[in-house]
Scaffold this motif. Structure first.
Motif: not given
Length: 367
Positions: A226-232
């Motif tokens: 989820x944190x990676x997708x927030x950055x995406x």
């Protein structure tokens, strides 16, 4: 070197039998690689001038890339640029120096200004691998420490072929971003116009942003983090001001692809770029099986005439074995397929020895 040595001591490799100098490197007493070779052949004096010349040589290799609208790049690519156990990435004037071996600690005070000069950097940040954190701390270095200039924000915005991305240079994975796929991201942008695009293992959305920049109709970023997708999402908004054509899906890729397949979903471009499946030699058979399974799930999601980008960053998996597995999956699917091209690292990730060629990608058109 005679007697006991410390990490970073110069070690001369010499053939007494032939009375011949072989090479010189940095002694690494606690590593399976006992000497990190810096130079071989004729004798050389290892000092700041030596490292300055080598760093400037590395910068010249990047000149074509830096002539584009790109200011996020790798200045020093470890062994491949003659700096074994040391990586330097530059993000919009911030040089991130990542140390993977304690051999560099005695040389850092002299190296930092050399790197700053070559990168024309206003700021330098120290990062280190977990295996050297204790040795670094003993010398006053802490992961994420600013060692030159000032850092206004740990999230640094940099450009990649005209598009903007955020690299967290203090806490981000590796040095803050994955730069090696840059050329492939640009290529996806060129292929994406008018298509629905699925970016599997999307991480911070590098492929997704380029696909949207290239005119994709819709992009789905799939990642378990989820944190990676927030950055995406942040990177998408940074470039386009909104996420109207962008969707994120926080789910295990194997599970999500199977579900999409059952629903009959298809995409004009599918990118499968998983993290390394093999960190050790004994993990290679399992990695090859994982590549087989994930690409078997991806193939039905590629619409007729669409493109599959299958990638691997597992250094332990030879390119020929990876492509053999992917192409066996394509053949077994019963669909006609055409190899469009195979690619490796971008220009700022030169390959100086066979084992340095870890990144491999194949573009396949499926009918």
């Amino acid at each position: 070197m005679k007697g006991e040595g410390k990490a970073g001591d110069l070690a001369v490799i010499f053939s007494f039998k032939k009375n011949k100098f072989i090479g010189v490197g940095l002694y690494d007493p606690d590593s399976p690689i006992r000497i990190r070779v810096l130079h071989q052949g004729s004798p050389a004096q290892i000092n700041n001038d030596f490292f300055r010349a080598r760093t400037q040589d590395a910068k010249k290799v990047r000149e074509a890339l830096l002539a584009t609208d790109t200011n996020g790049y790798r200045l020093l690519h470890g062994e491949n640029d003659g700096f074994p156990g040391l990586v330097v990435d530059v993000y919009a004037g911030v040089a991130v120096i990542k140390v993977y071996s304690p051999v560099w600690f005695p040389w850092l005070s002299g190296l930092i200004p050399v790197i700053v000069e070559a990168a024309a950097a206003e700021t330098a940040v120290f990062r280190c691998a977990r295996n050297v954190e204790k040795a670094a701390a003993a010398l006053g270095f802490i992961d994420g420490q600013v060692i030159h200039g000032e850092l206004a924000d740990e999230d640094v915005v940099f450009r990649e072929h005209g598009l903007s991305f955020v690299a967290n240079v203090v806490h981000g994975h590796k040095t803050g971003f994955f730069l090696d796929h840059r050329a492939n991201r640009r290529r996806i942008g060129q292929l994406a116009k008018g298509h629905d695009v699925l970016d599997v293992f999307s991480y911070a959305g590098g492929f997704s942003v380029h696909a949207l920049g290239g005119g994709a109709r819709r992009v789905v970023s799939l990642d378990i983090s989820a944190p990676a997708l927030a950055m995406a999402r942040r990177n998408v908004v940074l470039n386009f001001g909104e996420e109207r054509r962008h969707e994120t899906l926080a789910e295990d890729a194997f599970v999500a692809l199977e579900r999409m397949q059952k629903k009959g979903e298809t995409f004009g471009v599918v990118i499968v770029d998983p993290p390394s499946f093999a960190k050790r030699e004994k993990e290679v058979p399992g990695a090859l099986d994982a590549y087989r399974r994930i690409n078997k799930l991806a193939v039905p999601l590629v619409e007729p005439g669409g493109i599959l980008l299958a990638a691997s960053c597992s250094a332990r998996v030879p390119a020929e074995d990876f492509f053999r597995v992917v192409e066996a999956v394509l053949t077994a699917s019963g669909r006609k397929w055409t190899l469009l091209e195979k690619t490796a690292h971008d220009d700022d990730h030169p390959i100086g020895f066979p084992e340095g060629a870890y990144l491999k990608s194949g573009y396949y058109r499926l009918n």
